[in-house]
Design an enzyme around this catalytic site. Structure first.
Site, short mmCIF file in Angstrom:
data_model
loop_
_atom_site.label_atom_id
_atom_site.label_comp_id
_atom_site.label_asym_id
_atom_site.label_seq_id
_atom_site.Cartn_x
_atom_site.Cartn_y
_atom_site.Cartn_z
N CYS A 137 0.95 -1.29 -0.16
CA CYS A 137 -0.03 0.15 0.31
C CYS A 137 0.87 1.22 -0.40
O CYS A 137 1.64 1.60 0.99
CB CYS A 137 -0.93 0.07 1.05
SG CYS A 137 -2.19 1.91 1.29
N CYS A 192 -0.29 4.38 2.40
CA CYS A 192 -0.67 4.43 4.07
C CYS A 192 -0.89 2.84 4.09
O CYS A 192 0.54 2.67 4.67
CB CYS A 192 -2.33 4.89 4.21
SG CYS A 192 -3.21 4.33 3.83
N SER A 193 -1.40 2.37 4.81
CA SER A 193 -0.94 0.64 5.05
C SER A 193 -2.73 0.01 4.39
O SER A 193 -2.80 -0.61 6.26
CB SER A 193 -0.76 0.89 6.23
OG SER A 193 -1.64 2.12 7.03
N CYS A 194 -2.86 0.78 3.38
CA CYS A 194 -4.23 -0.45 3.32
C CYS A 194 -3.62 -2.27 3.33
O CYS A 194 -3.04 -2.14 2.65
CB CYS A 194 -4.75 0.30 2.30
SG CYS A 194 -5.77 1.40 2.08
#
Lengths: 92, 182
Positions: free
Chosen positions: B90, B93-95
């Site tokens: 991702c 961000c940090s999906c």
């Protein structure tokens, strides 16, 4: 739940580095539910916080995003967060 | 502590309760994690029709096994083959698909992983211990607010006699992100 299929921890990393991190995650889920929002309302603020502060620890970005969401949707007033709101408002 | 102050405020407003927060934390620590994704993968390995449903509509097929919720709404399952290896990142961000993998590991959230996996996946995978032959094409999937990816690894050789439970035990979180093979 214990055993071979038990924990993310089994992969060698703790899920939360400190208890407050887990509580921030749960708070975000709770506020989104209570205000009947789409999860994306939170997520896009998290993306903005991470983009604005690339070196900041991950769950601090969560905290800032949650404060921002609560203020922007009128669930909290900036003055209620006191000095916290100034740090949340600085980013992004 | 800023988090504690915020929790007190939100509790006072009736937006959260300490009991609710305790229950969510307990769920993420104990019940939600890669073991859920491993069950999905193992089922797909033994059940051809399930595998087809999984590849056609990941969210629905995963929900059949009882997994869903925040960050699991738009699941796309990508299948490894002898020719193609899939890996997920991702960049924004940090999906990450929480219902099937739990919360992301620290390296997944780190800026170097997010930046480099797109530019030089073969090198990053090698550094993480996965050396792929040049003949294997690497497909990088960038998760977004719209889509969460889960890698369906190839079933390892020599596992013909194994039960679904035994197979699930072979499936690691890293294999479902695509930075390892089971």
């Amino acid at each position: 739940m214990r055993g071979p299929s038990a924990l993310p921890r089994d992969n060698g990393e703790l899920v939360f580095a400190a208890p407050w991190e887990g509580r921030v995650l749960a708070m975000a889920i709770g506020v989104v539910q209570s205000l009947d929002l789409a999860w994306d309302e939170f997520r896009r603020r998290l993306i903005a916080e991470i983009a604005a502060n690339s070196g900041r620890p991950y769950y601090e970005c969560w905290l800032a995003a949650l404060e921002r969401l609560a203020i922007e949707l009128g669930a909290l007033r900036p003055e209620e967060l006191g000095e916290l709101s100034s740090s949340a408002g600085r980013s992004g | 502590m800023r988090a504690a102050a915020l929790e007190a405020l939100l509790t006072e407003k009736g937006l959260v309760s300490p009991e609710f927060i305790d229950s969510i934390v307990a769920a993420y620590v104990n019940d939600i994690g890669p073991m859920n994704g491993a069950k999905v993968v193992a089922r797909a390995w033994v059940d051809r029709e399930y595998r087809q449903r999984l590849l056609a509509d990941g969210t629905a097929a995963i929900a059949e096994l009882g997994f869903g919720g925040p960050e699991g709404e738009h699941m796309v399952v990508v299948e490894n083959t002898p020719e193609v290896h899939n890996v997920v990142v991702c960049t924004l961000c940090s999906c990450y698909p929480w219902p099937v993998l739990g919360l992301p590991p620290n390296w997944y959230k780190s800026p170097p992983y997010r930046a480099r996996m797109v530019r030089e996946p073969r090198n990053v995978l090698a550094e993480m211990g996965l050396d792929l032959p040049e003949s294997v094409r690497i497909q990088v999937w960038d998760s977004s607010a719209e889509i969460r990816y889960l890698v369906l690894p190839e079933r390892p050789r020599g596992t013909d006699g194994m039960s679904q439970e035994e197979l699930a035990a072979l499936v690691t979180r890293d294999a479902m992100i695509g930075v390892a093979r089971p």
